[in-house]
Design a protein around this motif. Structure first.
Motif, PDB file in Angstrom:
ATOM      1  N   LEU A  60       0.982  -1.253  -0.080  1.00 35.39           N
ATOM      2  CA  LEU A  60       0.028   0.171   0.005  1.00 35.39           C
ATOM      3  C   LEU A  60       0.934   1.207  -0.033  1.00 35.39           C
ATOM      4  O   LEU A  60       0.695   2.180  -0.669  1.00 35.39           O
ATOM      5  CB  LEU A  60      -0.763   0.077   1.219  1.00 35.39           C
ATOM      6  N   LEU A  94       1.653   4.340  -2.620  1.00 39.37           N
ATOM      7  CA  LEU A  94       1.623   5.985  -2.642  1.00 39.37           C
ATOM      8  C   LEU A  94       2.526   6.706  -3.256  1.00 39.37           C
ATOM      9  O   LEU A  94       2.528   8.039  -3.303  1.00 39.37           O
ATOM     10  CB  LEU A  94       1.260   6.341  -1.050  1.00 39.37           C
ATOM     11  N   LEU A 101      -7.541   2.752  -2.346  1.00 45.20           N
ATOM     12  CA  LEU A 101      -7.864   3.034  -0.902  1.00 45.20           C
ATOM     13  C   LEU A 101      -7.782   4.077  -0.314  1.00 45.20           C
ATOM     14  O   LEU A 101      -8.563   4.525   0.391  1.00 45.20           O
ATOM     15  CB  LEU A 101      -6.944   1.938  -0.324  1.00 45.20           C
ATOM     16  N   GLU A 102      -6.590   4.925  -0.514  1.00 44.48           N
ATOM     17  CA  GLU A 102      -6.521   6.293   0.065  1.00 44.48           C
ATOM     18  C   GLU A 102      -7.542   7.248  -0.454  1.00 44.48           C
ATOM     19  O   GLU A 102      -8.206   7.961   0.214  1.00 44.48           O
ATOM     20  CB  GLU A 102      -5.053   6.709  -0.215  1.00 44.48           C
ATOM     21  N   LEU A 138     -10.708   6.598   0.904  1.00 47.04           N
ATOM     22  CA  LEU A 138     -11.019   6.772   2.397  1.00 47.04           C
ATOM     23  C   LEU A 138     -10.775   8.200   2.545  1.00 47.04           C
ATOM     24  O   LEU A 138     -11.922   8.838   3.142  1.00 47.04           O
ATOM     25  CB  LEU A 138      -9.550   6.458   2.994  1.00 47.04           C
ATOM     26  N   ARG A 139     -10.234   9.202   1.717  1.00 51.26           N
ATOM     27  CA  ARG A 139     -10.253  10.506   1.979  1.00 51.26           C
ATOM     28  C   ARG A 139     -11.538  11.151   1.324  1.00 51.26           C
ATOM     29  O   ARG A 139     -12.097  11.812   1.982  1.00 51.26           O
ATOM     30  CB  ARG A 139      -9.149  11.184   1.270  1.00 51.26           C
TER      31      ARG A 139
END
Lengths: 150, 500
Positions: free
Chosen positions: B177, B181, B446-447, B450-451
């Motif tokens: 993960l 990024l 995913l990020e 989520l954000r």
């Protein structure tokens, strides 16, 4: 106290990488949970990674075994050198010398390779790559780069 | 019937001479690498990914898919004939298949594998066609919170199905993960972990990472103990199974197909688990369990059907949700992105010809595999006599050209080297690379979800628990996690993976 070698090193790698990414994330804007900055998610991940690394080490305490075993040093050196050589040569020298360099380096990674076989393999593989990637697929990579055209 | 119209469109797409050709190339390559140990579908597809750029999106994906299920097929051939499973999912087939070959029944064993795989492939293709559209409908109603929870569930289940230590698998996911990024933050434009290198502004090159941790690391592992492969093959005299054989395999094939189809949808290499599960089920149900391990034909029929069905249905989450169930599916998503297609529920509606074409091509590919494999068995086995030291320089050269041709960037080759080394070190420490690659692909998604979910809920984290679908998914993830850590299950799990 016995440490499981594999667990210890795996945990240590996770911790070191977690610390490195965590330090990087702290250098960025963190923001809030509402509006997360670029550093928020990476910081959370690195904290998790460090925790997991620690847990793996702790889990390995008292568990015997887990020795790492033999490492093919010669193979490692030659195999890892090949893509680097390709990267250094591709722009200046072109496809043909780069592929030949990879084939030759890779050939010597094996302890069973003999010089004649290695040379034959290099020539054969280079020709094959020219046929497939240049003639067949028409990839826009020059066969011989600017450093070789006089 | 909308289904028939859709399948008709798919067949129309898949049956153009051009696409049949690429389907054929795909299954041929797949069988080849399935037969050869030391190179798997993940590394092959990663290597070939850049080349598919020159093809049309449909042909590219049809070929890549063919490599994947072709490899499952090729792996079983060598498992039966010389007790050498080319792919981990055919490890179970080797148990009884090889015994059958030793008893002079290699022909029926191969035919059983072929019949089982073909039947399973046909059923699984139909299942995809049946369930993909309704799932797509559901997925279209997903918000960021649901997507986040779904990905968490996916990542957690891939842990459950990974080999070895659960903690290490979770560690590999988190590391993946994080590596995902690297690059420019989409919200603020801040470069993250790029060390000021312009080459990293778009993130780490996916192909370089995949080829490194799967391809290069695998070569290094094989160099640890080089030994000649001894290939002695019994002559195959009679291919056809007897009437009694056919009766014996009918039920195992049905059960294996069902089991494989269900487990294949689960993220994280469901097809490997499904062949083990099917073997266990057949042994439990058999009136004569003592024959298992001694050349029981049911022990070939069940697992072979299961692994092919699983390989097939693992396309469902990829095609409907844009979420990969295993590293190969992650690569397929990469291929779509290279082609300018955004993976996700929109693919079915925006690109129906592509969507249904891939599905139909799987059935055609399975048919080609039957035609290709049975008559050519001798040729495949002879390939095994090629010494490894002639093989891996070729793999390495193709990897380098493949990685370079994506961005024409020498930096990617240095990344390849670093990830080859990292992958090898981690594998040496019993850390499987598959969860890392899944994490790497899902990291940015995913990020982002989520954000986005947190912004929509104004910073209220309970949003993941108040929305029913999201809550269900998270509860499922929690259950999986608890199960994996339960002492009795953990022990059983270790045993299952030990057998490989």
């Amino acid at each position: 106290m016995t440490l499981n070698q594999k667990d210890f090193f795996a945990g240590a790698i996770f911790i070191v990488l977690g610390l490195a990414f965590g330090a990087g994330a702290l250098g960025m804007e963190l923001g809030t949970a509402f509006r997360m900055g670029p550093g928020y998610f990476p910081l959370v991940l690195s904290a998790i990674l460090i925790a997991i690394g620690l847990a793996i080490i702790v889990q390995g305490i008292g568990r015997s075994g887990g020795t790492i075993g033999s490492v093919p040093w010669r193979g490692l050196a030659f195999i890892l050198a090949a893509p680097v050589a390709f990267g250094l040569a591709i722009r200046g020298f072109g496809l043909v010398p780069s592929v030949a360099a990879v084939a030759l380096l890779a050939g010597f990674a094996s302890q069973r390779m003999r010089v004649v076989t290695a040379l034959a393999l290099t020539i054969g593989l280079t020709l094959f790559c020219i046929l497939v990637f240049n003639v067949g697929l028409g990839l826009p990579i020059r066969l011989f780069g600017p450093w070789l055209s006089f | 019937m909308e289904l028939l119209a859709n399948l008709g469109l798919g067949l129309e797409t898949a049956l153009t001479p051009y696409n049949i050709l690429y389907c054929f190339i795909g299954v041929l390559l797949g069988t080849l690498i399935g037969v050869l140990p030391g190179i798997g579908p993940t590394a092959t597809i990663a290597m070939l990914l850049p080349i598919t750029f020159t093809l049309s999106p449909v042909s590219a994906l049809i070929m890549l898919a063919g490599i994947y299920y072709g490899a499952q097929y090729g792996g079983s051939t060598t498992a039966i004939l010389i007790n050498l499973p080319g792919e981990s999912s055919s490890a179970v087939t080797a148990i009884d298949g090889y015994k059958m070959a030793r008893q002079g029944r290699a022909g029926p064993a191969l035919a059983t594998a072929a019949i089982g795989s073909f039947f399973a492939g046909t059923v699984a293709t139909l299942l995809i066609a049946l369930f993909a559209p309704p799932l797509t409908e559901v997925a279209l109603r997903f918000g960021p919170a649901e997507y986040f929870s779904l990905m968490v569930l996916g990542l957690i289940s891939s842990v459950a199905l990974a080999h070895g230590s659960v903690l290490k698998a979770i560690g590999m996911i988190v590391l993946g993960l994080m590596l995902g990024l690297v690059g420019t933050d989409i919200y603020t434009g801040t470069p993250r972990f790029t060390f000021g290198r312009l080459e990293l502004a778009d993130g780490l090159n996916f192909v370089a990472v995949a080829v490194g941790v799967f391809g290069l690391a695998e070569i290094l592992r094989n160099l640890e103990n080089e030994k000649d492969r001894e290939v002695t093959v019994q002559r195959i005299t009679n291919l056809m199974p007897t009437r009694a054989d056919l009766k014996a395999i009918a039920q195992p094939i049905l059960r294996g197909t069902l089991l494989g189809s269900l487990l294949g949808i689960l993220p994280g290499g469901g097809h490997i688990l499904s062949s083990f599960a099917s073997y266990t089920v057949e042994k439990k149900l058999s009136k004569t369990p003592e024959r298992f391990g001694q050349g029981a034909i049911e022990g070939v029929a069940g697992p072979e059907s299961a692994n092919n069905a699983g390989a097939q249905t693992s396309f469902i989450p990829m095609l409907t949700l844009g979420i990969p169930a295993n590293p190969v599916m992650a690569l397929m998503i990469g291929a779509m992105i290279i082609q300018g297609i955004t993976p996700g529920p929109n693919v079915a509606t925006d690109e129906p010809a592509l969507f249904w074409g891939i599905i139909a091509s799987m059935w055609i590919g399975n048919l080609l595999l039957v035609l290709l494999n049975l008559p050519l068995v001798g040729l495949w086995v002879r390939l095994l006599t090629i010494p490894y030291y002639l093989l891996f320089p070729a793999i390495l050269a193709f990897s380098c050209i493949g990685v370079y041709s994506i961005n024409s960037n020498a930096f990617d080759l240095y990344a390849l080297t670093v990830f080859g080394l990292l992958g090898y070190v981690l594998v040496k420490l019993d850390c499987e690379p598959a969860p890392l690659l899944l994490g790497f692909v899902l990291g940015p998604m995913l990020e982002e979800h989520l954000r986005r979910a947190m912004i929509i809920s104004r910073g209220d984290a309970t949003v993941f628990l108040t929305r029913p679908i999201s809550l269900t998914l998270l509860v499922m993830a929690a259950i999986v996690l608890v199960i994996v850590f339960l002492p009795s299950i953990a022990k059983k799990r270790e045993e299952v993976f030990q057998e490989e």
